[in-house]
Design an enzyme around this catalytic site. Structure first.
Site, mmCIF file in Angstrom:
data_model
loop_
_atom_site.group_PDB
_atom_site.id
_atom_site.type_symbol
_atom_site.label_atom_id
_atom_site.label_comp_id
_atom_site.label_asym_id
_atom_site.label_seq_id
_atom_site.Cartn_x
_atom_site.Cartn_y
_atom_site.Cartn_z
ATOM 1 N N GLU A 3 0.884 -1.168 0.000
ATOM 2 C CA GLU A 3 0.000 0.000 0.000
ATOM 3 C C GLU A 3 0.922 1.218 0.000
ATOM 4 O O GLU A 3 1.606 1.487 0.996
ATOM 5 C CB GLU A 3 -0.929 -0.048 1.220
ATOM 6 C CG GLU A 3 -1.869 -1.251 1.115
ATOM 7 C CD GLU A 3 -2.755 -1.489 2.330
ATOM 8 O OE1 GLU A 3 -2.494 -0.911 3.391
ATOM 9 O OE2 GLU A 3 -3.706 -2.270 2.206
ATOM 10 N N CYS B 298 -2.574 8.855 3.356
ATOM 11 C CA CYS B 298 -2.250 8.477 1.974
ATOM 12 C C CYS B 298 -3.395 8.821 1.024
ATOM 13 O O CYS B 298 -3.182 9.003 -0.173
ATOM 14 C CB CYS B 298 -1.949 6.993 1.908
ATOM 15 S SG CYS B 298 -3.276 6.010 2.630
HETATM 16 P P1 NAD Z 1 8.526 5.086 4.303
HETATM 17 O O1 NAD Z 1 8.483 4.271 3.065
HETATM 18 O O2 NAD Z 1 9.613 6.073 4.459
HETATM 19 O O3 NAD Z 1 8.635 4.137 5.598
HETATM 20 C C1 NAD Z 1 7.672 3.145 5.865
HETATM 21 C C2 NAD Z 1 8.314 2.035 6.671
HETATM 22 O O4 NAD Z 1 9.287 1.377 5.880
HETATM 23 C C3 NAD Z 1 9.032 2.501 7.940
HETATM 24 O O5 NAD Z 1 8.789 1.575 8.964
HETATM 25 C C4 NAD Z 1 10.496 2.484 7.509
HETATM 26 O O6 NAD Z 1 11.395 2.320 8.575
HETATM 27 C C5 NAD Z 1 10.517 1.278 6.587
HETATM 28 N N1 NAD Z 1 11.581 1.257 5.578
HETATM 29 C C6 NAD Z 1 12.131 2.317 4.922
HETATM 30 N N2 NAD Z 1 13.055 1.872 4.032
HETATM 31 C C7 NAD Z 1 13.067 0.516 4.117
HETATM 32 C C8 NAD Z 1 13.809 -0.507 3.454
HETATM 33 N N3 NAD Z 1 14.698 -0.225 2.500
HETATM 34 N N4 NAD Z 1 13.557 -1.788 3.802
HETATM 35 C C9 NAD Z 1 12.648 -2.098 4.751
HETATM 36 N N5 NAD Z 1 11.933 -1.171 5.417
HETATM 37 C C10 NAD Z 1 12.136 0.117 5.098
HETATM 38 O O7 NAD Z 1 7.103 5.760 4.443
HETATM 39 P P2 NAD Z 1 6.621 6.809 5.553
HETATM 40 O O8 NAD Z 1 7.292 8.104 5.322
HETATM 41 O O9 NAD Z 1 6.725 6.162 6.894
HETATM 42 O O10 NAD Z 1 5.069 6.914 5.217
HETATM 43 C C11 NAD Z 1 4.521 7.837 4.325
HETATM 44 C C12 NAD Z 1 4.212 7.181 2.991
HETATM 45 O O11 NAD Z 1 3.331 6.085 3.181
HETATM 46 C C13 NAD Z 1 3.507 8.102 2.020
HETATM 47 O O12 NAD Z 1 4.053 7.923 0.742
HETATM 48 C C14 NAD Z 1 2.068 7.606 2.039
HETATM 49 O O13 NAD Z 1 1.307 7.894 0.886
HETATM 50 C C15 NAD Z 1 2.270 6.147 2.217
HETATM 51 N N6 NAD Z 1 1.080 5.505 2.760
HETATM 52 C C16 NAD Z 1 0.306 4.713 1.939
HETATM 53 C C17 NAD Z 1 -0.853 4.119 2.429
HETATM 54 C C18 NAD Z 1 -1.741 3.262 1.562
HETATM 55 O O14 NAD Z 1 -2.629 2.618 2.105
HETATM 56 N N7 NAD Z 1 -1.554 3.235 0.259
HETATM 57 C C19 NAD Z 1 -1.235 4.334 3.751
HETATM 58 C C20 NAD Z 1 -0.429 5.144 4.543
HETATM 59 C C21 NAD Z 1 0.722 5.722 4.040
#
Ligand code: NAD
Length: 493
Positions: free
Chosen positions: A261, A295
């Protein structure tokens, strides 16, 4: 009005939960309040050895009592987890608010409420989940086919900071309902509610190793160690699209299943025949809820030309009347952003919009309080007009309290412009024409289109994004399908 910035005592320090025990490593990072910049807890960062221990504990638990639980017994345990969250409702609110600076009212009515609902919904769905049966006649006689659901095994769950408990439990609940064991890694920005959830799991009698929690970052930290671990059978992730790409490459090793997501650049479309007040209030909500950090928030607003000027003026007036402040202050309509790092990103878009030629209708900077909140991660809710669709501010996800409003002339034109995006998560359409509601919403390349509303979810419906916004669908039976290995049994009668 600062009492809600304190965490429940058990979270100081904030520990990992592995194989039924709360554990620390010798590496720590700080959890800072986005409201005033102060450290609210030290958090233990899981190293690769602890990640390995957590995954092996999960694997071992599959062969323990958990593996012998019937779906009804698992459902009963999920209900006990929901009861446990309800019993500690105020602690969960405190944790969510302290980590994120969101409004107490939102934490109550959305975040923690949905945490409970996620467990209850998937407990109920698992109890009634059936399979498929097909009978066929062959030369040898009758053949009976039927499906059975088996757990995948160990699920790695990685979640973001914007709706911490809601999004984590959205995956933990169905994964456990289907009989898997989980290793979860919440965002480094929001470790608290996940740790309270571990306490609730413990109290609810979830067998050791079934639910494991690791704190840390993404690359070269707990997130990457978890996704790279060869004993993780499937990965479910919510977060940025480019993180999804990185995880997908890692998941290719061992051909593991993924559910993603991801990000969005969602549109709201307001037709001239819309209920004007409802549309203005709807867009206020869809663009500025949770300081725009949902999101599903609409950052691109398209308004039919005859009502464009009136709409911009009405939304400006509503946005300017939003009070920004402490999460528990009466009358406050908007809290802080998640962190100073994220504020830097949002402010860089405020700057870029001006460079790209935007008219800043309102906002575009930071508020000044004259107290500790000036050290917080606040920005002003912002409206832009006048940018072409190709401007970076209209193409890239800002993930802040901001929208760009542009006029359109025809249905055909607006459908084309909404779809002209590499993202495809959600859209909302505002119209009183039934025909248009159906015609437009089904032509939008998105996972979810709302008409005359936004955000309301029936948890039995599919949820997910098209294009860069995701892979797969969760919700209702779609979650049960992702978190199960479905086998066909074929019997010659
Ligand atoms: P992010 O991708 O920076 O981080 C999300 C998670 O992934 C965190 O726990 C982070 O530590 C982990 N992570 C980061 N790099 C990684 C890697 N290389 N390997 C494994 N884990 C890793 O996202 P964010 O800034 O926490 O959240 C915001 C984003 O999430 C926005 O783009 C938003 O649109 C999206 N989002 C989407 C939905 C949906 O349902 N489509 C819902 C909520 C948020």
């Amino acid at each position: 009005m600062q009492q809600t910035l304190t965490l429940p005592a058990s979270l100081s320090p904030t520990l990992n939960y592995v194989n039924g025990e709360f554990v620390a490593t010798d590496k720590w990072f700080s959890n800072r309040s986005p409201v005033n910049g102060e450290v609210i807890a030290d958090v233990s960062e899981a190293d690769s050895a602890l990640v390995d221990q957590a995954v092996r504990a999960a694997r071992a638990a599959l062969d323990g009592p958990w593996g012998a639980f019937s779906p009804a017994e698992r459902a009963a345990i999920l209900q006990r987890v929901a009861d446990g969250i309800e019993r500690r409702f105020d602690d969960f609110i405190a944790a969510e608010v302290a980590d994120t600076g969101r409004l107490v009212e939102q934490a109550r009515s959305l975040d923690v409420y949905r945490g409970v609902a996620n467990f209850r919904t998937f407990a109920d769905l698992m109890k009634v989940a059936g399979g498929e049966t097909f009978e066929m006649r062959t030369q040898e006689g009758e053949l009976l086919n039927y499906t059975v659901r088996k757990p995948h095994g160990v699920i790695g769950i990685i979640s973001p900071w914007n709706l911490p408990l809601l999004l984590l439990t959205w995956k933990v609940a169905p994964a456990l309902a289907c009989g898997n064991c989980v290793v979860v890694k919440p965002s480094e920005e929001t470790p608290s509610s996940a740790t309270l959830l571990a306490e609730v799991m413990h109290e609810a009698g979830v067998p050791k190793g079934v639910f494991n929690l690791l704190h840390g970052f993404g690359p070269d930290s707990a997130g990457e160690f978890l996704t790279r671990h060869p004993l993780v059978d499937a990965i479910t992730f919510t977060g940025e699209s480019r993180t999804g790409e990185a995880i997908m490459k890692v998941a290719a090793e061992g051909v593991r299943e993924v559910s993603f997501e991801l990000g969005g650049k969602n549109a709201a479309v307001v037709f001239a025949d819309a209920d004007f007040e409802a549309a203005v209030n709807g867009v206020l909500k869809s663009s500025f809820t949770n300081s725009g950090q949902v999101c599903l928030c609409s950052e691109r607003v398209f308004v039919e030309r005859p009502i464009f000027g009136r709409f911009v003026a009405a939304l400006k007036q509503k946005v300017e009347s939003l009070v920004i402040g402490y999460p528990d202050e009466p009358g406050v309509g908007m809290g802080s952003l998640i962190s100073h790092g994220h504020r830097q990103k949002v402010l860089s878009y405020f700057e870029l919009a001006v460079q790209e030629g935007a008219t800043v209708v309102t906002g575009g900077g930071v508020p000044s309080f004259g107290d500790a909140r000036d050290n917080g991660a606040y920005v002003l809710p912002t409206i832009w007009t006048g940018l072409p669709d190709s401007a970076r501010c209209n193409v890239e996800e800002v993930f802040g309290p901001v929208c760009h409003i542009s006029p359109f002339d025809t249905e055909e034109e607006v459908v084309r412009r909404v779809n002209d995006s590499k993202y495809g998560l959600a859209a909302s359409v505002w119209t009183t024409s039934l025909k248009r509601a159906h015609n437009v919403s089904r032509r939008l390349h998105v996972g979810i289109a709302w008409v005359n509303t936004w955000f309301t979810r029936d948890l039995r419906t599919p949820f997910g994004g098209a294009k860069l916004s995701g892979l797969g669908r969760e919700g209702g039976r779609h979650s049960l399908d992702f978190y199960s290995e479905i086998s066909n049994i074929s019997i010659q009668l």
